[in-house]
Design an enzyme around this catalytic site. Sequence first.
Site, mmCIF file in Angstrom:
data_model
loop_
_atom_site.group_PDB
_atom_site.id
_atom_site.type_symbol
_atom_site.label_atom_id
_atom_site.label_comp_id
_atom_site.label_asym_id
_atom_site.label_seq_id
_atom_site.Cartn_x
_atom_site.Cartn_y
_atom_site.Cartn_z
ATOM 1 N N ASP A 60 -3.360 2.521 -5.708
ATOM 2 C CA ASP A 60 -2.244 2.540 -4.764
ATOM 3 C C ASP A 60 -2.129 1.273 -3.919
ATOM 4 O OD1 ASP A 60 -4.545 2.931 -3.328
ATOM 5 O OD2 ASP A 60 -3.817 4.636 -2.159
ATOM 6 N N GLU A 61 -2.754 0.177 -4.372
ATOM 7 C CA GLU A 61 -2.788 -1.029 -3.539
ATOM 8 C C GLU A 61 -2.598 -2.279 -4.404
ATOM 9 O OE1 GLU A 61 -5.607 -2.701 0.112
ATOM 10 O OE2 GLU A 61 -6.326 -1.116 -1.207
ATOM 11 N N ASP A 68 0.848 -1.190 0.000
ATOM 12 C CA ASP A 68 0.000 0.000 0.000
ATOM 13 C C ASP A 68 0.887 1.244 0.000
ATOM 14 O OD1 ASP A 68 -2.084 1.763 0.169
ATOM 15 O OD2 ASP A 68 -3.013 0.845 1.917
#
Length: 394
Positions: free
Chosen positions: A105-106, A11
Amino acid sequence: MVNKRHIVHIDLDSFFVSVERKFNPSLIGKPVIIGGSVERGVVASCSYEARKFGVHSAMPTRTALKLCPQAIVIHGTHGRYSEASQQVTQIIEYAVPLFQKTSVDEFYIDLTGMDRFYNAYQIASDLRQKIIKDTGLPISFGLASNKTVAKMATNQAKPNGQLLVEHGKEKEFMAPLPISKIPMLGEKTCQKLYQYGIEKIADLQRVDIRFLESVFGKAGRFIWEKANALDDSEIIPYSDRKSISTEHTFDHNTADLKTLEAILVSMTEELAFKLRKEDKLSACLAIKIRYANFETHTQQEKIALTSADHILIPGVKNLLKRAWNQSRPIRLIGVKLSNLCSGNYQINLFEDNEEKIKLYRALDQINFRYGNKTVCRAAGMEIGTRNFNPFGKD
């Protein structure tokens, strides 16, 4: 003998804020809010300095500023986020055999089997350091035997850290944490569990599964399994689909603006719903027009990352005005959304206000449950029975 699973969850910390700080280092160490207007906007992301005051994503900006008056509000630079996300994706894609991108973003990475040759924690550590070095963005990861525990480990490692949960110690790691730390356990579920004195995951681990099923129905087993670190869900291989599109051929050529716009509204609604259903966002909008003599014209424009009808539909209508010679009847019309990237609804909060977000969530829940176009705009209902043929990858 079945291989032990080695699942990494990655993350990027406060992703939008971190990207903005790369371009404006004066923001480092200050409370920063990324979001819409102060009057009606919503927080899309915020720095850890702002979170200390109780600010969080999806909160109205006006409320956030009451909690943290000194916060710096930035409207957001959409292209930067998409570019940074793609850069990280390319680094991961080059470094590992199997990964899943769940948002801008993960990521989840499956290192199962690689431990026969390399240390899985070292692989993840080296990858994290490479991302930090090449992008300048802070990043955290958790490594565990499944996706649920890995994600929880990442959250415990933040900000800008890493954490290994060894095989056999998953329940021990989870036990002291609040039940709210379990991924996908909503606030209402937690509130109900609190009523029974269940506050820590250790409390939940001691509860009989039959009790949970009597209170929550089928969801009771899901809750029990999560609390006991049971999760066999697989890593879904990353697929970088570039666009989705659809087109409509008229039975009779038409130059009626109302008819054309009704078709465009319906097509755009369906494509936008498909984006939201697949957790994707588009950064480019296009239409195609084919005249009676089969002459074909296209018109496109780049847009801020979105999957929101109220942004896409006006854009499509404007493209129609620019592309169409209104003295000529049209045989076929199409809509295309391209430059897709993974991303959940949160990224759309730049342009949305609180009321629109609640409306979209309510509409999508109805359409997910009862079928597409159960609820739609009146313009789309006029042609709801037309033949719709979306197609996949470009």
